[in-house]
Design a protein around this motif. Sequence first.
Motif, PDB file in Angstrom:
ATOM      1  N   GLY A   1      27.701  52.439  38.259  1.00  0.00           N
ATOM      2  CA  GLY A   1      27.973  51.362  39.216  1.00  0.00           C
ATOM      3  C   GLY A   1      29.219  50.568  38.854  1.00  0.00           C
ATOM      4  N   GLU A   2      30.129  51.183  38.041  1.00  0.00           N
ATOM      5  CA  GLU A   2      31.306  50.452  37.577  1.00  0.00           C
ATOM      6  C   GLU A   2      32.601  51.083  38.081  1.00  0.00           C
ATOM      7  OE1 GLU A   2      31.176  50.085  33.336  1.00  0.00           O
ATOM      8  OE2 GLU A   2      29.470  48.717  33.437  1.00  0.00           O
ATOM      9  N   ILE A   3      33.651  50.286  38.129  1.00  0.00           N
ATOM     10  CA  ILE A   3      34.986  50.812  38.438  1.00  0.00           C
ATOM     11  C   ILE A   3      35.491  51.429  37.130  1.00  0.00           C
ATOM     12  CG2 ILE A   3      37.328  50.229  39.207  1.00  0.00           C
ATOM     13  CD1 ILE A   3      35.961  48.725  41.300  1.00  0.00           C
ATOM     14  N   GLN A   4      35.574  52.740  37.116  1.00  0.00           N
ATOM     15  CA  GLN A   4      35.831  53.461  35.867  1.00  0.00           C
ATOM     16  C   GLN A   4      37.326  53.736  35.672  1.00  0.00           C
ATOM     17  OE1 GLN A   4      33.753  54.053  33.509  1.00  0.00           O
ATOM     18  NE2 GLN A   4      31.747  53.820  34.468  1.00  0.00           N
ATOM     19  N   LEU A   5      37.796  53.468  34.457  1.00  0.00           N
ATOM     20  CA  LEU A   5      39.175  53.816  34.096  1.00  0.00           C
ATOM     21  C   LEU A   5      39.380  55.324  34.243  1.00  0.00           C
ATOM     22  CD1 LEU A   5      41.925  53.065  32.872  1.00  0.00           C
ATOM     23  CD2 LEU A   5      40.885  53.200  30.607  1.00  0.00           C
TER      24      LEU A   5
ATOM     25  N   GLN B   1      34.965  38.886  37.191  1.00  0.00           N
ATOM     26  CA  GLN B   1      33.675  39.577  37.319  1.00  0.00           C
ATOM     27  C   GLN B   1      33.773  40.816  36.443  1.00  0.00           C
ATOM     28  OE1 GLN B   1      34.188  39.848  41.706  1.00  0.00           O
ATOM     29  NE2 GLN B   1      31.950  39.819  41.653  1.00  0.00           N
ATOM     30  N   THR B   2      32.724  41.129  35.699  1.00  0.00           N
ATOM     31  CA  THR B   2      32.777  42.326  34.859  1.00  0.00           C
ATOM     32  C   THR B   2      32.374  43.532  35.715  1.00  0.00           C
ATOM     33  OG1 THR B   2      30.636  41.610  34.037  1.00  0.00           O
ATOM     34  CG2 THR B   2      32.486  41.307  32.567  1.00  0.00           C
ATOM     35  N   LEU B   3      33.388  44.106  36.363  1.00  0.00           N
ATOM     36  CA  LEU B   3      33.127  45.198  37.309  1.00  0.00           C
ATOM     37  C   LEU B   3      33.354  46.572  36.697  1.00  0.00           C
ATOM     38  CD1 LEU B   3      34.779  43.679  40.534  1.00  0.00           C
ATOM     39  CD2 LEU B   3      32.374  43.658  39.869  1.00  0.00           C
ATOM     40  N   GLY B   4      33.769  46.602  35.432  1.00  0.00           N
ATOM     41  CA  GLY B   4      33.983  47.899  34.786  1.00  0.00           C
ATOM     42  C   GLY B   4      35.331  47.955  34.092  1.00  0.00           C
ATOM     43  N   LEU B   5      35.481  48.981  33.246  1.00  0.00           N
ATOM     44  CA  LEU B   5      36.697  49.111  32.429  1.00  0.00           C
ATOM     45  C   LEU B   5      37.956  49.284  33.287  1.00  0.00           C
ATOM     46  CD1 LEU B   5      37.960  49.402  29.619  1.00  0.00           C
ATOM     47  CD2 LEU B   5      37.298  51.820  29.645  1.00  0.00           C
ATOM     48  N   GLY B   6      37.830  50.062  34.369  1.00  0.00           N
ATOM     49  CA  GLY B   6      38.987  50.273  35.254  1.00  0.00           C
ATOM     50  C   GLY B   6      39.449  48.957  35.849  1.00  0.00           C
ATOM     51  N   HIS B   7      38.503  48.146  36.237  1.00  0.00           N
ATOM     52  CA  HIS B   7      38.816  46.836  36.813  1.00  0.00           C
ATOM     53  C   HIS B   7      39.458  45.926  35.760  1.00  0.00           C
ATOM     54  CE1 HIS B   7      37.628  42.661  37.982  1.00  0.00           C
ATOM     55  NE2 HIS B   7      38.216  43.055  39.091  1.00  0.00           N
ATOM     56  N   ALA B   8      38.930  45.990  34.529  1.00  0.00           N
ATOM     57  CA  ALA B   8      39.488  45.156  33.445  1.00  0.00           C
ATOM     58  C   ALA B   8      40.957  45.515  33.208  1.00  0.00           C
ATOM     59  CB  ALA B   8      38.679  45.353  32.160  1.00  0.00           C
ATOM     60  N   VAL B   9      41.242  46.822  33.182  1.00  0.00           N
ATOM     61  CA  VAL B   9      42.633  47.250  32.939  1.00  0.00           C
ATOM     62  C   VAL B   9      43.522  46.821  34.112  1.00  0.00           C
ATOM     63  CG1 VAL B   9      44.153  49.253  32.626  1.00  0.00           C
ATOM     64  CG2 VAL B   9      41.971  49.126  31.385  1.00  0.00           C
ATOM     65  N   LEU B  10      42.992  46.900  35.302  1.00  0.00           N
ATOM     66  CA  LEU B  10      43.759  46.489  36.483  1.00  0.00           C
ATOM     67  C   LEU B  10      44.121  45.006  36.438  1.00  0.00           C
ATOM     68  CD1 LEU B  10      44.945  47.593  39.093  1.00  0.00           C
ATOM     69  CD2 LEU B  10      42.724  47.245  40.191  1.00  0.00           C
ATOM     70  N   CYS B  11      43.279  44.194  35.798  1.00  0.00           N
ATOM     71  CA  CYS B  11      43.574  42.758  35.655  1.00  0.00           C
ATOM     72  C   CYS B  11      44.875  42.529  34.875  1.00  0.00           C
ATOM     73  CB  CYS B  11      42.448  42.030  34.921  1.00  0.00           C
ATOM     74  SG  CYS B  11      40.918  41.926  35.845  1.00  0.00           S
ATOM     75  N   ALA B  12      45.324  43.558  34.144  1.00  0.00           N
ATOM     76  CA  ALA B  12      46.535  43.418  33.320  1.00  0.00           C
ATOM     77  C   ALA B  12      47.806  43.636  34.139  1.00  0.00           C
ATOM     78  CB  ALA B  12      46.495  44.424  32.165  1.00  0.00           C
TER      79      ALA B  12
ATOM     80  N   PRO C   1      53.033  53.000  34.017  1.00  0.00           N
ATOM     81  CA  PRO C   1      52.545  51.912  34.885  1.00  0.00           C
ATOM     82  C   PRO C   1      51.952  52.402  36.201  1.00  0.00           C
ATOM     83  CG  PRO C   1      54.953  51.893  34.723  1.00  0.00           C
ATOM     84  CD  PRO C   1      54.463  52.875  33.711  1.00  0.00           C
ATOM     85  N   GLU C   2      52.297  53.637  36.610  1.00  0.00           N
ATOM     86  CA  GLU C   2      51.752  54.170  37.880  1.00  0.00           C
ATOM     87  C   GLU C   2      50.225  54.198  37.876  1.00  0.00           C
ATOM     88  OE1 GLU C   2      54.267  55.731  36.238  1.00  0.00           O
ATOM     89  OE2 GLU C   2      55.807  55.068  37.659  1.00  0.00           O
ATOM     90  N   VAL C   3      49.617  54.195  36.699  1.00  0.00           N
ATOM     91  CA  VAL C   3      48.149  54.253  36.653  1.00  0.00           C
ATOM     92  C   VAL C   3      47.526  53.089  37.434  1.00  0.00           C
ATOM     93  CG1 VAL C   3      47.608  52.959  34.534  1.00  0.00           C
ATOM     94  CG2 VAL C   3      46.218  54.913  35.157  1.00  0.00           C
ATOM     95  N   PHE C   4      48.249  51.957  37.484  1.00  0.00           N
ATOM     96  CA  PHE C   4      47.728  50.803  38.242  1.00  0.00           C
ATOM     97  C   PHE C   4      47.544  51.155  39.719  1.00  0.00           C
ATOM     98  CE2 PHE C   4      49.896  48.062  34.865  1.00  0.00           C
ATOM     99  CZ  PHE C   4      48.710  47.669  34.271  1.00  0.00           C
ATOM    100  N   ASP C   5      48.520  51.900  40.284  1.00  0.00           N
ATOM    101  CA  ASP C   5      48.427  52.252  41.721  1.00  0.00           C
ATOM    102  C   ASP C   5      47.148  53.049  41.982  1.00  0.00           C
ATOM    103  OD1 ASP C   5      50.902  51.144  41.781  1.00  0.00           O
ATOM    104  OD2 ASP C   5      51.988  53.059  41.701  1.00  0.00           O
ATOM    105  N   TYR C   6      46.805  53.904  41.019  1.00  0.00           N
ATOM    106  CA  TYR C   6      45.607  54.729  41.201  1.00  0.00           C
ATOM    107  C   TYR C   6      44.341  53.900  40.983  1.00  0.00           C
ATOM    108  CZ  TYR C   6      48.857  58.530  41.562  1.00  0.00           C
ATOM    109  OH  TYR C   6      49.876  59.323  42.001  1.00  0.00           O
ATOM    110  N   LEU C   7      44.403  53.017  39.996  1.00  0.00           N
ATOM    111  CA  LEU C   7      43.220  52.181  39.721  1.00  0.00           C
ATOM    112  C   LEU C   7      42.872  51.296  40.910  1.00  0.00           C
ATOM    113  CD1 LEU C   7      43.645  51.018  36.013  1.00  0.00           C
ATOM    114  CD2 LEU C   7      41.759  52.353  36.971  1.00  0.00           C
ATOM    115  N   GLU C   8      43.908  50.873  41.634  1.00  0.00           N
ATOM    116  CA  GLU C   8      43.661  50.010  42.795  1.00  0.00           C
ATOM    117  C   GLU C   8      42.812  50.709  43.850  1.00  0.00           C
ATOM    118  OE1 GLU C   8      47.689  48.859  43.613  1.00  0.00           O
ATOM    119  OE2 GLU C   8      47.389  46.898  42.656  1.00  0.00           O
ATOM    120  N   LYS C   9      42.864  52.042  43.841  1.00  0.00           N
ATOM    121  CA  LYS C   9      42.131  52.781  44.890  1.00  0.00           C
ATOM    122  C   LYS C   9      40.762  53.279  44.419  1.00  0.00           C
ATOM    123  CE  LYS C   9      46.463  54.375  46.878  1.00  0.00           C
ATOM    124  NZ  LYS C   9      47.451  54.809  45.878  1.00  0.00           N
TER     125      LYS C   9
END
Length: 278
Positions: free
Chosen positions: A227-231, A106-117, A212-220
Amino acid sequence: MKKVTKAVIPAAGLGTRVLPATKAMPKGMLPLVDKPAIQYLVEEAVRSGITDILIIVSRNQDIIQDHFDRSPELEAKLAAPGKEKMLEECLGISNLANIFFVRQQQTLGLGHAVLCAKPVVGDEPFGVMLADDLVDAPSSCIGQLTAVREARGGGSVIAVQDVAPEATNKYGIVSVDDTSLQTSQMRGIVEKPDPKVAPSRMAVIGRYVFEPEVFDYLEKVTVGVGGEIQLTDGIASSLDTVPTYAHRFEGTRFDCGSKQGFLDATIHFARKRGFKIN
Ligand code: G1P
């Protein structure tokens, strides 16, 4: 310190600013002169020593995968005498790097896209390169950021450039310890602030190196601007624990997510290649 060998290219965006060209074609595949935009990014990553590239795609973007794959029928045709250069060029594309693909469902935003990685990147520092931003630089822009990270002994590094005061609402805007420095520690970042409340004119352009810790923050991160999950929100919440630097990169950046920027970039790269613009 672990070197950055992985980069993530989020390419699943809908490209609404360049419609109708992007109605059926992923925006990263739009060609500048004779090369799709996304290939410029992959080449930039490779120039900086990155070996593994993860492209985040969505449905109907298999053409990106095809571009970086072998093409036996085409190669057979190009095996004819006189076509050696073109054959070499086509083979070169499939040998540029180890390229992996993950689908963002789902295209939920840039933060979500990065989290997919996250499952592919794992516990390693990594680059993020936005396909909308092309940078022509004396040395690879993402490489400039990894050099800063090495010089600082680790941390996240984000490319910035100064923009006109009225343009802050188009970018992530950072606040730093000392705005007069080329590289300065970041203290805050906000997504697309109104010029009246922007903390500075230092705008994020689409090149980042992350711990890599940025992922822990993106998850929250919860839904933010647009209306997007922002990086940007993930970065903001990591600033207290992950040393993060804003770096004014050297080079010219083109906003290829807009028609004007795409045209400017096309003319720039065409001139550089010796094409005559009448
Ligand atoms: C994204 C980021 C923004 C950054 C910009 C750079 O925004 O969210 O912080 O400044 O890329 O191009 P977008 O242009 O995708 O809306």
